[in-house]
Design a protein around this motif. Structure first.
Motif, PDB file in Angstrom:
ATOM      1  N   GLN A 235       0.822  -1.205   0.000  1.00  0.00           N
ATOM      2  CA  GLN A 235       0.000   0.000   0.000  1.00  0.00           C
ATOM      3  C   GLN A 235       0.860   1.260   0.000  1.00  0.00           C
ATOM      4  O   GLN A 235       0.550   2.235  -0.688  1.00  0.00           O
ATOM      5  CB  GLN A 235      -0.911  -0.006   1.226  1.00  0.00           C
ATOM      6  N   ALA A 236       1.941   1.226   0.752  1.00  0.00           N
ATOM      7  CA  ALA A 236       2.768   2.420   0.920  1.00  0.00           C
ATOM      8  C   ALA A 236       3.568   2.767  -0.327  1.00  0.00           C
ATOM      9  O   ALA A 236       3.713   3.948  -0.670  1.00  0.00           O
ATOM     10  CB  ALA A 236       3.715   2.224   2.112  1.00  0.00           C
ATOM     11  N   LEU A 237       4.097   1.752  -1.022  1.00  0.00           N
ATOM     12  CA  LEU A 237       5.100   2.020  -2.051  1.00  0.00           C
ATOM     13  C   LEU A 237       4.730   1.579  -3.459  1.00  0.00           C
ATOM     14  O   LEU A 237       5.352   2.049  -4.414  1.00  0.00           O
ATOM     15  CB  LEU A 237       6.426   1.349  -1.659  1.00  0.00           C
ATOM     16  N   MET A 238       3.755   0.690  -3.637  1.00  0.00           N
ATOM     17  CA  MET A 238       3.582   0.070  -4.955  1.00  0.00           C
ATOM     18  C   MET A 238       2.160   0.078  -5.493  1.00  0.00           C
ATOM     19  O   MET A 238       1.938   0.425  -6.650  1.00  0.00           O
ATOM     20  CB  MET A 238       4.060  -1.391  -4.898  1.00  0.00           C
ATOM     21  N   GLU A 239       1.213  -0.336  -4.692  1.00  0.00           N
ATOM     22  CA  GLU A 239      -0.125  -0.607  -5.217  1.00  0.00           C
ATOM     23  C   GLU A 239      -0.865   0.692  -5.519  1.00  0.00           C
ATOM     24  O   GLU A 239      -1.160   1.470  -4.625  1.00  0.00           O
ATOM     25  CB  GLU A 239      -0.901  -1.476  -4.234  1.00  0.00           C
ATOM     26  N   ASP A 240      -1.178   0.887  -6.791  1.00  0.00           N
ATOM     27  CA  ASP A 240      -1.777   2.140  -7.260  1.00  0.00           C
ATOM     28  C   ASP A 240      -3.097   1.834  -7.953  1.00  0.00           C
ATOM     29  O   ASP A 240      -3.150   1.579  -9.152  1.00  0.00           O
ATOM     30  CB  ASP A 240      -0.815   2.856  -8.221  1.00  0.00           C
ATOM     31  N   TYR A 241      -4.163   1.840  -7.176  1.00  0.00           N
ATOM     32  CA  TYR A 241      -5.499   1.533  -7.700  1.00  0.00           C
ATOM     33  C   TYR A 241      -6.167   2.837  -8.125  1.00  0.00           C
ATOM     34  O   TYR A 241      -6.401   3.729  -7.301  1.00  0.00           O
ATOM     35  CB  TYR A 241      -6.319   0.825  -6.633  1.00  0.00           C
ATOM     36  N   GLN A 242      -6.477   2.957  -9.407  1.00  0.00           N
ATOM     37  CA  GLN A 242      -6.989   4.204  -9.969  1.00  0.00           C
ATOM     38  C   GLN A 242      -8.490   4.114 -10.243  1.00  0.00           C
ATOM     39  O   GLN A 242      -8.979   3.102 -10.757  1.00  0.00           O
ATOM     40  CB  GLN A 242      -6.253   4.536 -11.269  1.00  0.00           C
ATOM     41  N   LEU A 243      -9.196   5.190  -9.914  1.00  0.00           N
ATOM     42  CA  LEU A 243     -10.632   5.296 -10.182  1.00  0.00           C
ATOM     43  C   LEU A 243     -10.907   6.557 -10.994  1.00  0.00           C
ATOM     44  O   LEU A 243     -10.234   7.576 -10.833  1.00  0.00           O
ATOM     45  CB  LEU A 243     -11.429   5.366  -8.885  1.00  0.00           C
ATOM     46  N   ASP A 244     -11.897   6.481 -11.866  1.00  0.00           N
ATOM     47  CA  ASP A 244     -12.353   7.640 -12.623  1.00  0.00           C
ATOM     48  C   ASP A 244     -13.875   7.654 -12.585  1.00  0.00           C
ATOM     49  O   ASP A 244     -14.524   6.773 -13.156  1.00  0.00           O
ATOM     50  CB  ASP A 244     -11.849   7.579 -14.069  1.00  0.00           C
ATOM     51  N   LYS A 245     -14.428   8.627 -11.877  1.00  0.00           N
ATOM     52  CA  LYS A 245     -15.884   8.752 -11.720  1.00  0.00           C
ATOM     53  C   LYS A 245     -16.505   7.459 -11.191  1.00  0.00           C
ATOM     54  O   LYS A 245     -17.554   7.007 -11.647  1.00  0.00           O
ATOM     55  CB  LYS A 245     -16.528   9.148 -13.052  1.00  0.00           C
ATOM     56  N   PRO A 314       0.413   5.460  -3.558  1.00  0.00           N
ATOM     57  CA  PRO A 314       1.698   5.009  -3.032  1.00  0.00           C
ATOM     58  C   PRO A 314       2.802   6.034  -3.254  1.00  0.00           C
ATOM     59  O   PRO A 314       2.690   6.899  -4.119  1.00  0.00           O
ATOM     60  CB  PRO A 314       1.967   3.742  -3.843  1.00  0.00           C
ATOM     61  N   ALA A 315       3.870   5.895  -2.469  1.00  0.00           N
ATOM     62  CA  ALA A 315       5.038   6.771  -2.617  1.00  0.00           C
ATOM     63  C   ALA A 315       5.934   6.183  -3.703  1.00  0.00           C
ATOM     64  O   ALA A 315       6.968   5.575  -3.430  1.00  0.00           O
ATOM     65  CB  ALA A 315       5.778   6.891  -1.292  1.00  0.00           C
ATOM     66  N   THR A 316       5.538   6.368  -4.943  1.00  0.00           N
ATOM     67  CA  THR A 316       6.281   5.827  -6.081  1.00  0.00           C
ATOM     68  C   THR A 316       7.560   6.630  -6.292  1.00  0.00           C
ATOM     69  O   THR A 316       7.708   7.745  -5.767  1.00  0.00           O
ATOM     70  CB  THR A 316       5.422   5.904  -7.350  1.00  0.00           C
TER      71      THR A 316
END
Length: 336
Positions: A235-245, A314-316
């Motif tokens: 959660q902190a560094l990698m997982e990037d779950y994107q939502l749009d509307k 995340p802190a990418t």
């Protein structure tokens, strides 16, 4: 600034156990059976958290037999008491306590018959590892023999139990209320190394200490904490779950980065056993709470290393480099 900057960060947390702002409940049936064995029937769902092992240990301890002599029955709620869902960090707390109560009910029936047969007080009867005896006497037999004796006297040592955790709704105006019956507390420390050229963050070590109430299975509890930390690292560094509307734009796991074994640092775990006074076992739970302080501890460690406060996960590497650029721009503006 040096290219490889190290830092440490800490975060603390608290978490409520069982269902939120409502009454939670669970039930179980137990029978002490032939051969010194026992069967437990409850609607519990095993999803990898190890609850079946815990329940076998609870039943064995309460009945005075070995865990391998306990059978956990069918969890179909058409044929077993309600246990409700596998969530809310409630399995050990709710089902474990209901099984303990059911076991004590079954043992009470067995002990009453044995006490009458031996002509001793029921409080004197103790059992462990398949043996049962009356303290202060030489009266002793196996649990197998005790169950057979009980049945010959016309009693089947069966028990039922129900455990309830009382919670209340929250006042819509001031938010007052008692949403949980039990709480756990924890603290984690993260050590990181930040590559200021690439923006990559490597977690070098994690230290976790958590209040879990009575630790019925310490190795299992440690495994739960380690699993929560691994999830928190992702959660902190990698997982990037994107939502749009309201709709996901993350297409699948092919480009959704998850931590692998190579990303996991040494995890050091210590347990605090502050027993819950409002439940028979004194145990609480740790499934979800172990995740809570991980990402904040890592973010604080990053700040300690490079002086950049990351406020979105995340802190990418891109986020780290953007933060370093913004920091440099602020410093330049102050100088000028």
């Amino acid at each position: 600034m040096q290219r490889h900057a190290k830092g440490r960060g800490m975060a603390a947390s608290w978490y409520g156990i069982a269902r939120t702002a409502t009454i939670d409940r669970a039930g179980a049936w137990v029978e002490m059976d032939d051969g010194g064995t026992a069967k437990v029937v409850t609607g519990v769902t095993e999803i990898g958290e190890g609850i079946l092992t815990v329940l076998a240990q609870v039943a064995a301890d309460e009945l005075g037999i070995r865990p391998e002599d306990v059978t956990i029955g069918d969890n179909d709620t058409a044929r077993s008491p309600e246990a409700a869902h596998a969530g809310a960090t409630r399995q050990t707390y709710m089902i474990g306590n209901s099984v303990a109560i059911a076991c004590r009910d079954a043992r009470a029936k067995l002990d009453a018959e044995l006490a009458a047969y031996w002509q001793v007080d029921t409080a004197a009867i103790k059992a462990f590892d398949g043996d049962i005896w009356a303290e202060g006497t030489n009266k002793r037999m196996t649990v197998d023999e005790a169950v057979a004796l009980c049945k010959k006297r016309g009693v089947v040592p069966v028990g039922s139990g129900s455990f309830t955790a009382h919670g209340t709704g929250l006042d819509p105006v001031d938010g007052s209320g008692a949403p949980w019956q039990a709480y756990v507390f924890g603290c984690q420390v993260a050590e990181v190394e930040v590559d200021t050229l690439t923006g990559e963050v490597q977690v070098l070590g994690m230290w976790a200490i958590h209040d879990v109430g009575r630790a019925i299975n310490p190795r299992g509890v440690e495994g739960q904490i380690e699993g929560g930390i691994v999830q928190g690292l992702g959660q902190a560094l990698m997982e990037d779950y994107q939502l749009d509307k309201g709709h996901t734009t993350t297409h699948g796991f092919s480009k959704y980065i998850l931590p692998t074994s190579l990303d996991i640092p040494q995890i050091n775990v210590a347990l605090v056993e502050d027993r819950d006074p409002r439940s028979p076992l004194g145990a609480k739970g740790i499934g979800e709470p172990a995740l809570v302080p991980t990402a904040p501890a890592i973010m604080n460690a990053i700040y300690d290393a490079i002086g950049v406060r990351i406020t979105a996960l995340p802190a990418t590497p891109e986020a780290i480099l953007a933060g370093l650029e913004a920091k440099q721009a602020r410093n330049s503006a102050l100088v000028n």
